[in-house]
Design a protein around this motif. Structure first.
Motif, PDB file in Angstrom:
ATOM      1  N   LYS A   1       7.243  10.002   5.419  1.00  0.00           N
ATOM      2  CA  LYS A   1       6.040   9.527   6.120  1.00  0.00           C
ATOM      3  C   LYS A   1       4.758  10.147   5.582  1.00  0.00           C
ATOM      4  O   LYS A   1       3.658   9.720   5.938  1.00  0.00           O
ATOM      5  CB  LYS A   1       6.152   9.817   7.616  1.00  0.00           C
ATOM      6  CG  LYS A   1       6.097  11.298   7.970  1.00  0.00           C
ATOM      7  CD  LYS A   1       6.171  11.505   9.478  1.00  0.00           C
ATOM      8  CE  LYS A   1       6.083  12.984   9.845  1.00  0.00           C
ATOM      9  NZ  LYS A   1       6.142  13.203  11.313  1.00  0.00           N
ATOM     10  N   ASP A   2       4.878  11.171   4.719  1.00  0.00           N
ATOM     11  CA  ASP A   2       3.688  11.778   4.106  1.00  0.00           C
ATOM     12  C   ASP A   2       3.159  10.943   2.950  1.00  0.00           C
ATOM     13  O   ASP A   2       2.089  11.243   2.395  1.00  0.00           O
ATOM     14  CB  ASP A   2       4.002  13.196   3.611  1.00  0.00           C
ATOM     15  CG  ASP A   2       4.408  14.138   4.726  1.00  0.00           C
ATOM     16  OD1 ASP A   2       5.218  15.055   4.473  1.00  0.00           O
ATOM     17  OD2 ASP A   2       3.929  13.948   5.877  1.00  0.00           O
ATOM     18  N   SER A   3       3.875   9.905   2.574  1.00  0.00           N
ATOM     19  CA  SER A   3       3.382   8.984   1.538  1.00  0.00           C
ATOM     20  C   SER A   3       2.115   8.316   2.053  1.00  0.00           C
ATOM     21  O   SER A   3       2.137   7.573   3.044  1.00  0.00           O
ATOM     22  CB  SER A   3       4.440   7.923   1.215  1.00  0.00           C
ATOM     23  OG  SER A   3       5.565   8.478   0.577  1.00  0.00           O
TER      24      SER A   3
ATOM     25  N   GLY B   1     -14.410  11.616  -1.968  1.00  0.00           N
ATOM     26  CA  GLY B   1     -13.658  11.369  -3.175  1.00  0.00           C
ATOM     27  C   GLY B   1     -12.957  10.018  -3.070  1.00  0.00           C
ATOM     28  O   GLY B   1     -12.940   9.398  -1.998  1.00  0.00           O
ATOM     29  N   ALA B   2     -12.375   9.581  -4.182  1.00  0.00           N
ATOM     30  CA  ALA B   2     -11.692   8.281  -4.216  1.00  0.00           C
ATOM     31  C   ALA B   2     -10.302   8.348  -3.610  1.00  0.00           C
ATOM     32  O   ALA B   2      -9.668   7.312  -3.381  1.00  0.00           O
ATOM     33  CB  ALA B   2     -11.616   7.771  -5.640  1.00  0.00           C
ATOM     34  N   GLY B   3      -9.814   9.561  -3.350  1.00  0.00           N
ATOM     35  CA  GLY B   3      -8.504   9.712  -2.740  1.00  0.00           C
ATOM     36  C   GLY B   3      -7.408   9.936  -3.757  1.00  0.00           C
ATOM     37  O   GLY B   3      -7.488   9.489  -4.908  1.00  0.00           O
ATOM     38  N   THR B   4      -6.375  10.656  -3.334  1.00  0.00           N
ATOM     39  CA  THR B   4      -5.179  10.885  -4.141  1.00  0.00           C
ATOM     40  C   THR B   4      -4.015  10.177  -3.473  1.00  0.00           C
ATOM     41  O   THR B   4      -3.683  10.482  -2.322  1.00  0.00           O
ATOM     42  CB  THR B   4      -4.862  12.384  -4.265  1.00  0.00           C
ATOM     43  OG1 THR B   4      -5.932  13.040  -4.920  1.00  0.00           O
ATOM     44  CG2 THR B   4      -3.553  12.599  -5.029  1.00  0.00           C
ATOM     45  N   LYS B   5      -3.412   9.245  -4.177  1.00  0.00           N
ATOM     46  CA  LYS B   5      -2.252   8.547  -3.639  1.00  0.00           C
ATOM     47  C   LYS B   5      -1.017   9.399  -3.885  1.00  0.00           C
ATOM     48  O   LYS B   5      -0.668   9.705  -5.031  1.00  0.00           O
ATOM     49  CB  LYS B   5      -2.091   7.177  -4.307  1.00  0.00           C
ATOM     50  CG  LYS B   5      -0.930   6.368  -3.747  1.00  0.00           C
ATOM     51  CD  LYS B   5      -0.838   5.008  -4.427  1.00  0.00           C
ATOM     52  CE  LYS B   5       0.311   4.187  -3.863  1.00  0.00           C
ATOM     53  NZ  LYS B   5       0.396   2.860  -4.527  1.00  0.00           N
ATOM     54  N   LEU B   6      -0.365   9.805  -2.799  1.00  0.00           N
ATOM     55  CA  LEU B   6       0.826  10.641  -2.893  1.00  0.00           C
ATOM     56  C   LEU B   6       2.067   9.781  -2.666  1.00  0.00           C
ATOM     57  O   LEU B   6       2.194   9.132  -1.624  1.00  0.00           O
ATOM     58  CB  LEU B   6       0.774  11.768  -1.860  1.00  0.00           C
ATOM     59  CG  LEU B   6       1.988  12.697  -1.800  1.00  0.00           C
ATOM     60  CD1 LEU B   6       2.144  13.446  -3.123  1.00  0.00           C
ATOM     61  CD2 LEU B   6       1.859  13.685  -0.649  1.00  0.00           C
ATOM     62  N   ILE B   7       2.948   9.798  -3.639  1.00  0.00           N
ATOM     63  CA  ILE B   7       4.194   9.044  -3.556  1.00  0.00           C
ATOM     64  C   ILE B   7       5.325  10.046  -3.363  1.00  0.00           C
ATOM     65  O   ILE B   7       5.473  10.986  -4.157  1.00  0.00           O
ATOM     66  CB  ILE B   7       4.427   8.215  -4.831  1.00  0.00           C
ATOM     67  CG1 ILE B   7       3.276   7.214  -5.004  1.00  0.00           C
ATOM     68  CG2 ILE B   7       5.770   7.493  -4.782  1.00  0.00           C
ATOM     69  CD1 ILE B   7       3.245   6.559  -6.364  1.00  0.00           C
ATOM     70  N   ILE B   8       6.116   9.850  -2.310  1.00  0.00           N
ATOM     71  CA  ILE B   8       7.250  10.727  -2.025  1.00  0.00           C
ATOM     72  C   ILE B   8       8.532   9.981  -2.379  1.00  0.00           C
ATOM     73  O   ILE B   8       8.776   8.869  -1.899  1.00  0.00           O
ATOM     74  CB  ILE B   8       7.305  11.133  -0.535  1.00  0.00           C
ATOM     75  CG1 ILE B   8       5.952  11.669  -0.072  1.00  0.00           C
ATOM     76  CG2 ILE B   8       8.409  12.174  -0.309  1.00  0.00           C
ATOM     77  CD1 ILE B   8       5.500  12.937  -0.752  1.00  0.00           C
ATOM     78  N   LYS B   9       9.351  10.625  -3.198  1.00  0.00           N
ATOM     79  CA  LYS B   9      10.625  10.027  -3.594  1.00  0.00           C
ATOM     80  C   LYS B   9      11.776  10.768  -2.922  1.00  0.00           C
ATOM     81  O   LYS B   9      11.707  11.985  -2.742  1.00  0.00           O
ATOM     82  CB  LYS B   9      10.775  10.078  -5.113  1.00  0.00           C
ATOM     83  CG  LYS B   9       9.753   9.217  -5.844  1.00  0.00           C
ATOM     84  CD  LYS B   9      10.009   9.201  -7.337  1.00  0.00           C
ATOM     85  CE  LYS B   9       9.055   8.242  -8.032  1.00  0.00           C
ATOM     86  NZ  LYS B   9       9.273   8.191  -9.511  1.00  0.00           N
ATOM     87  N   PRO B  10      12.839  10.026  -2.564  1.00  0.00           N
ATOM     88  CA  PRO B  10      13.977  10.671  -1.887  1.00  0.00           C
ATOM     89  C   PRO B  10      14.659  11.696  -2.787  1.00  0.00           C
ATOM     90  O   PRO B  10      14.626  11.572  -4.022  1.00  0.00           O
ATOM     91  CB  PRO B  10      14.937   9.509  -1.585  1.00  0.00           C
ATOM     92  CG  PRO B  10      14.127   8.286  -1.748  1.00  0.00           C
ATOM     93  CD  PRO B  10      13.010   8.600  -2.700  1.00  0.00           C
TER      94      PRO B  10
ATOM     95  N   GLU C   1      10.993  14.446  -1.625  1.00  0.00           N
ATOM     96  CA  GLU C   1      11.203  14.760  -0.207  1.00  0.00           C
ATOM     97  C   GLU C   1      11.737  16.179  -0.062  1.00  0.00           C
ATOM     98  O   GLU C   1      12.634  16.599  -0.798  1.00  0.00           O
ATOM     99  CB  GLU C   1      12.198  13.764   0.388  1.00  0.00           C
ATOM    100  CG  GLU C   1      12.339  13.823   1.886  1.00  0.00           C
ATOM    101  CD  GLU C   1      13.290  12.761   2.413  1.00  0.00           C
ATOM    102  OE1 GLU C   1      14.050  12.188   1.612  1.00  0.00           O
ATOM    103  OE2 GLU C   1      13.264  12.501   3.635  1.00  0.00           O
ATOM    104  N   GLY C   2      11.138  16.950   0.858  1.00  0.00           N
ATOM    105  CA  GLY C   2      11.560  18.318   1.088  1.00  0.00           C
ATOM    106  C   GLY C   2      10.827  19.352   0.260  1.00  0.00           C
ATOM    107  O   GLY C   2      10.905  20.560   0.536  1.00  0.00           O
ATOM    108  N   ALA C   3      10.117  18.907  -0.754  1.00  0.00           N
ATOM    109  CA  ALA C   3       9.420  19.818  -1.661  1.00  0.00           C
ATOM    110  C   ALA C   3       8.021  20.155  -1.143  1.00  0.00           C
ATOM    111  O   ALA C   3       7.656  19.822  -0.012  1.00  0.00           O
ATOM    112  CB  ALA C   3       9.332  19.183  -3.053  1.00  0.00           C
ATOM    113  N   ILE C   4       7.263  20.868  -1.986  1.00  0.00           N
ATOM    114  CA  ILE C   4       5.879  21.245  -1.686  1.00  0.00           C
ATOM    115  C   ILE C   4       4.978  20.581  -2.728  1.00  0.00           C
ATOM    116  O   ILE C   4       5.326  20.512  -3.910  1.00  0.00           O
ATOM    117  CB  ILE C   4       5.696  22.771  -1.750  1.00  0.00           C
ATOM    118  CG1 ILE C   4       6.596  23.473  -0.728  1.00  0.00           C
ATOM    119  CG2 ILE C   4       4.244  23.161  -1.530  1.00  0.00           C
ATOM    120  CD1 ILE C   4       6.602  24.991  -0.866  1.00  0.00           C
TER     121      ILE C   4
END
Lengths: 109, 116
Positions: free
Chosen positions: A81-83, A100-109, A14-17
């Protein structure tokens, strides 16, 4: 054949790029789309690039290099919420979207 | 804000039964798409309509799937008989332009089909 490659899963804080890459091979090319898809929901439009370069839209930016068959989606100031999954799709010479099949993005606190 | 409407949102059926999905595109959108999406994969185009005409149904399993858009507005996708492998999310999308177009596709909420 036509093909879209993107990483299956990425994790960020969270907060990163984070930068999500996409490479494409299509018969002809009429632009590249990025969509966001939350689990169990429909894809929602994020961006469309047809010319080389970077397009910025708030916290999200999308880049295209036609000569390299490459695009990336850059997400800044990540929020929980960007997860979601991020889908890359190229428009071929018949104006059909190759997904494409998609990239699952997981955001950690 | 105009949206693509789909119903039902969820459908559970037994194999060999018939199911039908309905889609109402954004008003004025000439092109309508039906996609199937399996978990962990990108959407797969089943059929594309321009107004009431089928533009592309090359990936539609025509022995069991049918689609129509009789008046060029809303559309119905039917599966008969349903098979276990049909379990997926069925997405409807629409775009403004007709013919070869770079117009953005806007998606409805989808129908989650489970075949038992």
């Amino acid at each position: 054949g036509q093909n879209i490659d993107q990483p299956t899963e990425m994790t960020a804080t969270e907060g990163a790029i984070v930068q999500i890459n996409c490479t494409y091979q299509t018969s002809g090319f009429n632009g590249l789309f990025w969509y966001q898809q939350h689990a169990g929901e429909a894809p929602t439009f994020l961006s469309y690039n047809v010319l080389d370069g970077l397009e910025e839209k708030g916290r999200f930016s999308s880049f295209l290099s036609r000569s390299k068959g490459y695009s990336y989606l850059l997400l800044k100031e990540l929020q929980m919420k960007d997860s979601a999954s991020y889908l890359c799709a190229a428009l071929d010479s018949n104006y059909q979207l190759i997904w494409g099949a998609g990239t699952k993005l997981i955001i950690k606190p | 804000e105009a949206e693509v409407a789909q119903s039902p949102r969820y459908k559970i059926t037994e194999k060999s039964q018939a199911v039908a999905f309905w889609c109402d595109p954004i008003s004025g959108h000439a092109t309508l798409y039906w996609y199937r999406q399996i978990l962990g994969q990108g959407p797969e185009l089943l059929v594309q309509f321009q107004d009431e005409s089928v533009v592309d149904d090359s990936q539609l399993p025509k022995d069991r799937f049918s689609a129509e858009r009789l008046k060029g507005v809303d559309s119905t996708l039917k599966i008969q008989p349903a098979e276990l492998g049909d379990s997926a999310m069925y997405l409807c999308a629409s775009s403004l332009g007709a013919g070869a177009s770079t117009d953005t596709q806007y998606f409805g909420p989808g129908t989650r089909l489970t075949v038992l």
